[in-house]
Design an enzyme around this catalytic site. Structure first.
Site, PDB file in Angstrom:
ATOM      1  N   ASP A  30      13.671   1.427  -3.116  1.00 22.26           N
ATOM      2  CA  ASP A  30      12.778   1.831  -4.203  1.00 22.26           C
ATOM      3  C   ASP A  30      13.014   3.300  -4.546  1.00 22.26           C
ATOM      4  O   ASP A  30      13.515   4.071  -3.716  1.00 22.26           O
ATOM      5  CB  ASP A  30      11.312   1.660  -3.782  1.00 22.26           C
ATOM      6  CG  ASP A  30      10.955   0.205  -3.520  1.00 22.26           C
ATOM      7  OD1 ASP A  30      11.661  -0.681  -4.040  1.00 22.26           O
ATOM      8  OD2 ASP A  30       9.967  -0.022  -2.789  1.00 22.26           O
TER       9      ASP A  30
HETATM   10  N1  URA Z   1      10.912  -2.408   1.265  1.00 24.41           N
HETATM   11  C1  URA Z   1      10.252  -1.757   0.298  1.00 24.41           C
HETATM   12  O1  URA Z   1       9.091  -2.022   0.047  1.00 24.41           O
HETATM   13  N2  URA Z   1      10.903  -0.799  -0.376  1.00 24.41           N
HETATM   14  C2  URA Z   1      12.182  -0.449  -0.133  1.00 24.41           C
HETATM   15  O2  URA Z   1      12.716   0.460  -0.772  1.00 24.41           O
HETATM   16  C3  URA Z   1      12.853  -1.133   0.884  1.00 24.41           C
HETATM   17  C4  URA Z   1      12.200  -2.116   1.567  1.00 24.41           C
END
Ligand code: URA
Length: 238
Positions: free
Chosen positions: A103
């Protein structure tokens, strides 16, 4: 492939630098001076030299980045900076792409490569490549959460996650944890905690398969994987 692309990808500078080398007559292919940037060569069968030195072209590049927050795990984005924007031209010329996504606000280990086969294997749900995240959770994380994650938790869209390992490092109003998952659903870690009524306030990936995040890498820095790491990675995705 075009000689200018091959030389740029082999560390002889930008396409403009390479054009200069060609113009100077520094580049030979099978003993013949080659001056045209758009001429095609075959890196497997042609002997390519620059100032008399043989050029060793490599096809693939493997990078480990400590992804900073605020940057998108993609090759391009209309609004935001991407992880590829953080690469030096000498690495960008290989056109690597991120192996999976983190993310925008997630930090930590991100692999970038132009090896589509390896990337595909690492991301394949059938391979169960483990990924470990360090997270700070708003709320008290309990052993019961660990049991729920071990059994599989139902996400907001009804999907039941595969067994995941929760390690509680510190439990309190804010908890520190490590969670290892073997799949990569969208926002998975955040949604797993949401499913037990808790919120992730900080997320960092610390390992992927056999690779640990290199602690010498500052946020936004990256390095090439060693031969040994590449072999380990390939072995883990067989
Ligand atoms: N899980 C999440 O919620 N975000 C990420 O970036 C990776 C795994």
């Amino acid at each position: 492939m075009r000689i200018d692309k091959l030389l740029a990808a082999s560390g002889y500078g930008s396409r403009k630098d390479v054009k200069q080398l060609l113009k100077q007559g520094a580049v030979e292919v099978n003993g013949q001076v080659l001056k045209e940037a758009k001429q095609h060569v075959d890196h497997e069968s042609d002997l390519i030299t620059v100032h008399g030195e043989e050029v060793f072209y490599r096809e693939f590049i493997y990078l480990m980045m400590n992804k900073p927050p605020g940057v998108i795990s993609a090759t391009e984005d209309v609004r935001d900076e991407t992880v590829v924007d953080l690469l030096e031209p000498s690495h960008a010329v290989f056109q690597p792409f991120p192996v999976g996504r983190l993310d925008k606000d997630t930090e930590g280990l991100l692999l970038l490569t132009n090896d589509g086969v390896l990337s595909h294997q690492l991301l394949s749900p059938k391979k169960h490549v483990p990924k470990t995240y360090f997270a700070v959770i708003d709320g008290e994380v309990t052993d019961e959460d660990g049991r729920i994650f071990q059994r599989g938790v139902t996400l907001d869209d009804g999907y039941v996650t595969k067994p995941a390992d929760l390690k509680i490092l510190k439990s309190g109003l804010r908890s520190d944890i490590e969670l290892t998952i073997t799949e990569g659903k969208f926002h998975q870690v955040k949604r797993m905690f949401a499913a037990v009524g808790k919120r992730v306030v900080y997320l960092q990936r610390i390992s992927m398969g056999p690779l640990q995040l290199d602690e010498d890498l500052e946020l936004g820095e990256y390095r090439e994987l060693t031969e040994e790491e590449i072999d380990l990675l390939k072995g883990s995705s067989l």
